[in-house]
Design a protein around this motif. Structure first.
Motif, mmCIF file in Angstrom:
data_model
loop_
_atom_site.group_PDB
_atom_site.id
_atom_site.type_symbol
_atom_site.label_atom_id
_atom_site.label_comp_id
_atom_site.label_asym_id
_atom_site.label_seq_id
_atom_site.Cartn_x
_atom_site.Cartn_y
_atom_site.Cartn_z
ATOM 1 N N ASN A 258 -15.124 27.828 53.542
ATOM 2 C CA ASN A 258 -13.842 28.235 54.148
ATOM 3 C C ASN A 258 -12.661 27.360 53.762
ATOM 4 O O ASN A 258 -11.544 27.600 54.232
ATOM 5 N N ALA A 259 -12.856 26.348 52.929
ATOM 6 C CA ALA A 259 -11.763 25.450 52.559
ATOM 7 C C ALA A 259 -10.591 26.241 51.991
ATOM 8 O O ALA A 259 -10.753 27.058 51.096
ATOM 9 N N CYS A 260 -9.409 26.019 52.561
ATOM 10 C CA CYS A 260 -8.154 26.644 52.120
ATOM 11 C C CYS A 260 -8.178 28.163 52.251
ATOM 12 O O CYS A 260 -7.350 28.853 51.657
ATOM 13 N N GLY A 261 -9.092 28.682 53.020
ATOM 14 C CA GLY A 261 -9.217 30.132 53.166
ATOM 15 C C GLY A 261 -8.266 30.707 54.190
ATOM 16 O O GLY A 261 -7.769 30.021 55.083
ATOM 17 N N VAL A 262 -8.001 31.987 54.028
ATOM 18 C CA VAL A 262 -7.276 32.781 55.018
ATOM 19 C C VAL A 262 -8.141 34.010 55.267
ATOM 20 O O VAL A 262 -8.592 34.652 54.330
ATOM 21 N N HIS A 263 -8.417 34.293 56.545
ATOM 22 C CA HIS A 263 -9.387 35.327 56.866
ATOM 23 C C HIS A 263 -8.982 36.125 58.101
ATOM 24 O O HIS A 263 -8.373 35.581 59.015
ATOM 25 N N ILE A 264 -9.428 37.372 58.130
ATOM 26 C CA ILE A 264 -9.396 38.159 59.361
ATOM 27 C C ILE A 264 -10.715 37.858 60.075
ATOM 28 O O ILE A 264 -11.791 37.994 59.495
ATOM 29 N N HIS A 265 -10.622 37.421 61.325
ATOM 30 C CA HIS A 265 -11.809 37.094 62.105
ATOM 31 C C HIS A 265 -12.117 38.211 63.098
ATOM 32 O O HIS A 265 -11.264 39.049 63.394
ATOM 33 N N SER A 266 -13.322 38.203 63.618
ATOM 34 C CA SER A 266 -13.774 39.266 64.516
ATOM 35 C C SER A 266 -13.161 39.173 65.906
ATOM 36 O O SER A 266 -13.106 40.168 66.627
ATOM 37 N N GLY A 267 -12.685 37.999 66.281
ATOM 38 C CA GLY A 267 -12.125 37.804 67.613
ATOM 39 C C GLY A 267 -10.776 38.464 67.803
ATOM 40 O O GLY A 267 -10.082 38.816 66.847
ATOM 41 N N THR A 268 -10.387 38.633 69.064
ATOM 42 C CA THR A 268 -9.123 39.286 69.409
ATOM 43 C C THR A 268 -8.239 38.403 70.281
ATOM 44 O O THR A 268 -7.406 38.896 71.025
ATOM 45 N N CYS B 57 -6.307 34.244 70.192
ATOM 46 C CA CYS B 57 -6.091 32.959 69.526
ATOM 47 C C CYS B 57 -6.254 31.802 70.504
ATOM 48 O O CYS B 57 -6.086 30.656 70.136
ATOM 49 N N GLU B 58 -6.582 32.107 71.741
ATOM 50 C CA GLU B 58 -6.725 31.081 72.760
ATOM 51 C C GLU B 58 -8.163 30.608 72.918
ATOM 52 O O GLU B 58 -8.410 29.563 73.499
ATOM 53 N N VAL B 59 -9.108 31.387 72.429
ATOM 54 C CA VAL B 59 -10.530 31.030 72.472
ATOM 55 C C VAL B 59 -11.103 31.242 71.080
ATOM 56 O O VAL B 59 -10.407 31.684 70.170
ATOM 57 N N ASP B 60 -12.387 30.954 70.901
ATOM 58 C CA ASP B 60 -13.036 31.101 69.596
ATOM 59 C C ASP B 60 -12.775 32.489 69.009
ATOM 60 O O ASP B 60 -12.968 33.501 69.683
ATOM 61 N N GLN B 61 -12.349 32.524 67.748
ATOM 62 C CA GLN B 61 -12.015 33.777 67.081
ATOM 63 C C GLN B 61 -13.214 34.454 66.431
ATOM 64 O O GLN B 61 -13.079 35.483 65.798
ATOM 65 N N GLY B 62 -14.393 33.909 66.579
ATOM 66 C CA GLY B 62 -15.587 34.511 65.997
ATOM 67 C C GLY B 62 -15.642 34.291 64.494
ATOM 68 O O GLY B 62 -14.852 33.546 63.921
ATOM 69 N N GLY B 63 -16.583 34.953 63.859
ATOM 70 C CA GLY B 63 -16.757 34.841 62.417
ATOM 71 C C GLY B 63 -15.840 35.789 61.666
ATOM 72 O O GLY B 63 -15.014 36.487 62.254
ATOM 73 N N HIS B 64 -16.013 35.837 60.352
ATOM 74 C CA HIS B 64 -15.203 36.724 59.511
ATOM 75 C C HIS B 64 -15.484 38.176 59.876
ATOM 76 O O HIS B 64 -16.635 38.566 60.046
ATOM 77 N N PHE B 65 -14.436 38.975 59.983
ATOM 78 C CA PHE B 65 -14.575 40.382 60.349
ATOM 79 C C PHE B 65 -15.040 41.215 59.166
ATOM 80 O O PHE B 65 -15.678 42.225 59.339
ATOM 81 N N HIS B 66 -14.721 40.786 57.961
ATOM 82 C CA HIS B 66 -15.109 41.499 56.751
ATOM 83 C C HIS B 66 -16.366 40.884 56.187
ATOM 84 O O HIS B 66 -16.546 39.677 56.214
ATOM 85 N N SER B 67 -17.223 41.725 55.643
ATOM 86 C CA SER B 67 -18.415 41.223 54.966
ATOM 87 C C SER B 67 -18.599 42.034 53.692
ATOM 88 O O SER B 67 -17.952 43.041 53.484
ATOM 89 N N GLY B 68 -19.467 41.595 52.834
ATOM 90 C CA GLY B 68 -19.705 42.305 51.588
ATOM 91 C C GLY B 68 -19.616 41.372 50.412
ATOM 92 O O GLY B 68 -20.039 40.234 50.477
#
Length: 120
Positions: free
Chosen positions: A86-96, A98-109
């Motif tokens: 994840n270094a220097c990454g920008v990602h869409i996460h599964s969470g909804t 920003c105040e709690v854990d955002q979960g893992g990456h929403f996209h896979s493949g």
């Protein structure tokens, strides 16, 4: 790719050069795309980076496109290959939130969600 509706309200997360989550903004529908522009410091992040800027997400039947202009990202992100996940990454996460854990990456493949160049 995922549809805009599936991405709406998801957390967009910016990582630093060691892979830590630095900033978060929720994706909101605007003019036929999704926009993240209200970045806040990630809850567990306690260093000095402060990210601002705008991200725009579009989608077609097969692809999700990403455009961004970010300020305050980690200056150690030079475009060279990073050794940490994840270094220097920008990602869409599964969470909804920003105040709690955002979960893992929403996209896979076939992609890990990392940009082909360094966010600046």
């Amino acid at each position: 790719g995922r549809t805009l509706a599936e991405n709406t309200g998801r957390a967009f997360v910016v990582h630093d050069s060691i892979g830590d989550r630095v900033a978060c903004s929720l994706l909101e529908a605007k003019d036929g795309a999704l926009v993240a522009s209200n970045f806040t410091k990630y809850p567990a992040y306690n260093r000095s980076l402060v990210v601002t800027g705008t991200v725009q997400v579009g989608a077609s039947d097969t692809d999700t496109t990403l455009g961004y202009h970010l300020i305050g990202t980690d200056p150690a992100c030079t475009g060279a290959a990073m050794s940490k996940a994840n270094a220097c990454g920008v990602h869409i996460h599964s969470g909804t939130s920003c105040e709690v854990d955002q979960g893992g990456h929403f996209h896979s493949g076939t992609t890990d969600g990392r940009p082909s160049h360094t966010p600046r």
